[in-house]
Design a protein around this motif. Structure first.
Motif, PDB file in Angstrom:
ATOM      1  N   ALA A 156      43.016   4.362  39.012  1.00 58.44           N
ATOM      2  CA  ALA A 156      42.513   5.404  38.111  1.00 58.44           C
ATOM      3  C   ALA A 156      41.192   4.988  37.475  1.00 58.44           C
ATOM      4  O   ALA A 156      40.240   5.782  37.385  1.00 58.44           O
ATOM      5  N   GLU A 157      41.117   3.739  37.041  1.00 58.34           N
ATOM      6  CA  GLU A 157      39.877   3.247  36.427  1.00 58.34           C
ATOM      7  C   GLU A 157      38.739   3.225  37.446  1.00 58.34           C
ATOM      8  O   GLU A 157      37.603   3.600  37.132  1.00 58.34           O
ATOM      9  N   GLY A 158      39.044   2.795  38.668  1.00 58.51           N
ATOM     10  CA  GLY A 158      38.020   2.731  39.701  1.00 58.51           C
ATOM     11  C   GLY A 158      37.508   4.106  40.093  1.00 58.51           C
ATOM     12  O   GLY A 158      36.302   4.294  40.311  1.00 58.51           O
ATOM     13  N   ALA A 205      37.570   6.777  38.136  1.00 59.51           N
ATOM     14  CA  ALA A 205      36.805   7.288  37.000  1.00 59.51           C
ATOM     15  C   ALA A 205      35.390   6.720  36.993  1.00 59.51           C
ATOM     16  O   ALA A 205      34.420   7.424  36.674  1.00 59.51           O
ATOM     17  N   ALA A 206      35.253   5.453  37.394  1.00 65.96           N
ATOM     18  CA  ALA A 206      33.932   4.821  37.449  1.00 65.96           C
ATOM     19  C   ALA A 206      33.046   5.486  38.498  1.00 65.96           C
ATOM     20  O   ALA A 206      31.819   5.427  38.399  1.00 65.96           O
ATOM     21  N   ARG A 207      33.668   6.111  39.475  1.00 67.84           N
ATOM     22  CA  ARG A 207      32.913   6.833  40.505  1.00 67.84           C
ATOM     23  C   ARG A 207      32.756   8.310  40.172  1.00 67.84           C
ATOM     24  O   ARG A 207      32.291   9.092  40.996  1.00 67.84           O
ATOM     25  N   GLY A 208      33.202   8.682  38.976  1.00 69.62           N
ATOM     26  CA  GLY A 208      33.050  10.061  38.549  1.00 69.62           C
ATOM     27  C   GLY A 208      34.082  11.015  39.114  1.00 69.62           C
ATOM     28  O   GLY A 208      33.890  12.227  39.084  1.00 69.62           O
ATOM     29  N   ARG A 209      35.203  10.456  39.600  1.00 72.73           N
ATOM     30  CA  ARG A 209      36.245  11.297  40.178  1.00 72.73           C
ATOM     31  C   ARG A 209      37.355  11.565  39.168  1.00 72.73           C
ATOM     32  O   ARG A 209      37.721  10.695  38.373  1.00 72.73           O
ATOM     33  N   GLN A 210      37.883  12.767  39.206  1.00 69.76           N
ATOM     34  CA  GLN A 210      39.007  13.121  38.355  1.00 69.76           C
ATOM     35  C   GLN A 210      40.301  12.607  38.963  1.00 69.76           C
ATOM     36  O   GLN A 210      40.440  12.547  40.185  1.00 69.76           O
ATOM     37  N   VAL A 211      41.243  12.264  38.105  1.00 70.12           N
ATOM     38  CA  VAL A 211      42.541  11.810  38.583  1.00 70.12           C
ATOM     39  C   VAL A 211      43.644  12.632  37.937  1.00 70.12           C
ATOM     40  O   VAL A 211      43.485  13.174  36.838  1.00 70.12           O
ATOM     41  N   ARG A 212      44.745  12.708  38.634  1.00 69.09           N
ATOM     42  CA  ARG A 212      45.968  13.315  38.099  1.00 69.09           C
ATOM     43  C   ARG A 212      47.065  12.277  38.259  1.00 69.09           C
ATOM     44  O   ARG A 212      47.362  11.851  39.374  1.00 69.09           O
ATOM     45  N   ILE A 213      47.637  11.851  37.152  1.00 70.88           N
ATOM     46  CA  ILE A 213      48.683  10.838  37.189  1.00 70.88           C
ATOM     47  C   ILE A 213      49.995  11.485  37.616  1.00 70.88           C
ATOM     48  O   ILE A 213      50.430  12.471  37.026  1.00 70.88           O
ATOM     49  N   ASP A 269      40.777  -1.739  44.501  1.00 71.04           N
ATOM     50  CA  ASP A 269      39.439  -1.491  45.039  1.00 71.04           C
ATOM     51  C   ASP A 269      39.518  -0.932  46.457  1.00 71.04           C
ATOM     52  O   ASP A 269      38.754  -0.031  46.832  1.00 71.04           O
ATOM     53  N   ALA A 270      40.452  -1.461  47.252  1.00 68.72           N
ATOM     54  CA  ALA A 270      40.623  -0.948  48.607  1.00 68.72           C
ATOM     55  C   ALA A 270      41.124   0.488  48.578  1.00 68.72           C
ATOM     56  O   ALA A 270      40.700   1.332  49.386  1.00 68.72           O
ATOM     57  N   ALA A 271      42.024   0.796  47.654  1.00 69.36           N
ATOM     58  CA  ALA A 271      42.538   2.163  47.539  1.00 69.36           C
ATOM     59  C   ALA A 271      41.440   3.128  47.136  1.00 69.36           C
ATOM     60  O   ALA A 271      41.332   4.232  47.692  1.00 69.36           O
ATOM     61  N   VAL A 272      40.616   2.749  46.169  1.00 69.23           N
ATOM     62  CA  VAL A 272      39.514   3.608  45.738  1.00 69.23           C
ATOM     63  C   VAL A 272      38.571   3.892  46.898  1.00 69.23           C
ATOM     64  O   VAL A 272      38.150   5.031  47.117  1.00 69.23           O
ATOM     65  N   ALA A 273      38.234   2.856  47.646  1.00 72.57           N
ATOM     66  CA  ALA A 273      37.359   3.041  48.801  1.00 72.57           C
ATOM     67  C   ALA A 273      37.991   3.993  49.809  1.00 72.57           C
ATOM     68  O   ALA A 273      37.338   4.904  50.327  1.00 72.57           O
ATOM     69  N   ALA A 274      39.283   3.809  50.083  1.00 75.19           N
ATOM     70  CA  ALA A 274      39.958   4.648  51.075  1.00 75.19           C
ATOM     71  C   ALA A 274      40.073   6.096  50.615  1.00 75.19           C
ATOM     72  O   ALA A 274      40.071   7.017  51.443  1.00 75.19           O
ATOM     73  N   LEU A 275      40.164   6.302  49.315  1.00 70.87           N
ATOM     74  CA  LEU A 275      40.299   7.659  48.780  1.00 70.87           C
ATOM     75  C   LEU A 275      38.971   8.407  48.702  1.00 70.87           C
ATOM     76  O   LEU A 275      38.955   9.635  48.615  1.00 70.87           O
ATOM     77  N   THR A 276      37.875   7.686  48.722  1.00 72.12           N
ATOM     78  CA  THR A 276      36.573   8.319  48.473  1.00 72.12           C
ATOM     79  C   THR A 276      35.566   8.158  49.593  1.00 72.12           C
ATOM     80  O   THR A 276      34.504   8.789  49.550  1.00 72.12           O
TER      81      THR A 276
END
Length: 288
Positions: free
Chosen positions: A23-25, A27-35, A164-171
């Motif tokens: 979630a933090e990663g 947000a740092a990329r400007g993406r919205q999250v839903r928990i 970090d790997a998850a953020v990369a894979a999601l974006t």
């Protein structure tokens, strides 16, 4: 991706060890999250499939962690149903946190691979943060970590690397269809890992090997439910049998850098004060 990058990304287990870091990663990329959790404003509950469509509605991707573990009975069936629901909602990109050396986890991986989703799998074993953000934290504070594990070596991986790997894979598009087996940079026994924590904290903390029966009885005495005891017994006595005692280049493949080492994790975590006990005086510079 078929949906706008302005759409939120669903993080199932978004308050957990990896989920909150993802979630933090994002947000740092400007993406919205839903928990995705039972207590969220749009609740998600693995045990109530009626909650799944609303949690997925309008999202662009999903990061999936399964509770209590993909090795638990019924996990593959739940993953299959979730993926089917996600695809029906128009969510194609799915990143699954999986487990190394777990037969049921790999069944879930195969289900995702065959689903038609734009998938990425992050296959991991023991997290560094199990010592600081899980039930082992109380053991560390008590000064003795007693587990039914001998001299088996594990490739401890840091939750920051997983996130970090998850953020990369999601974006990013380059991770679709990739299975990343993530490990740290070296193999350690539980005793060696505990020794590094002791050195980082300046405390007397030791590791003790106990029998499976003693471990089960200890968990029962602390009120741990029987199904959770059975799962923990399987994880400690079967998965921790040496089957994962090898390193991989998954972090380098996913992120283009080397993984974080256990020594760095121990030093940084000790500096937060999380492993101090109440009777110990504060160490200058360690409080936040």
């Amino acid at each position: 991706m078929t949906q706008s990058t302005q759409n939120p990304i669903l993080l199932i287990g978004g308050n957990g060890k990896t989920g909150r870091r993802v979630a933090e990663g994002l947000a740092a990329r400007g993406r919205q999250v839903r928990i995705g959790s039972r207590s969220a404003s749009i609740p998600f509950d693995w045990e109530d499939r009626a909650t799944w469509p609303a949690a997925l509605e309008g999202t662009s991707a999903a990061y999936v962690t399964y509770y209590p573990d993909l090795a638990a009975p019924g996990a593959p069936e739940a993953i299959a149903a979730f993926v089917e629901t996600a695809l029906a909602q128009g969510v194609r990109r799915i990143v699954l946190l999986s487990g190394r050396g777990e037969e049921e986890a790999q069944r879930s991986e195969d289900i995702l691979k065959a689903s038609g989703a734009d998938w990425t799998i992050l296959r991991c074993s023991w997290f560094n943060q199990n010592f600081s953000e899980s039930f082992l934290l109380d053991f560390v504070k008590a000064g003795v970590i007693a587990l039914p594990v001998g001299s088996v070596r594990e490739p401890f991986v840091d939750a920051e690397d997983i996130a970090d790997a998850a953020v990369a894979a999601l974006t990013e598009d380059g991770h679709i269809g990739q299975l990343y087996e993530l490990t740290g940079p070296r193999l350690l026994t539980l005793s060696e890992a505990v020794a590094e924590i002791a050195e980082a904290t300046g405390r007397d903390i030791r590791f003790a090997t106990i029998s499976p029966g003693e471990f089960s009885a200890m968990l029962a005495s602390e009120g741990v439910p029987s199904d959770m005891i059975a799962l923990l017994m399987m994880l400690f006595t079967e998965v921790l049998d040496g089957r994962n005692a090898y390193l991989t280049d998954g972090v380098k493949r996913a992120l283009g850098r080397e993984p974080k080492g256990f020594s760095a994790y121990a030093r940084e975590t000790a500096a937060t004060g999380v492993w101090k006990v109440a009777a110990e005086p504060a160490v200058a510079g360690n409080d936040r």
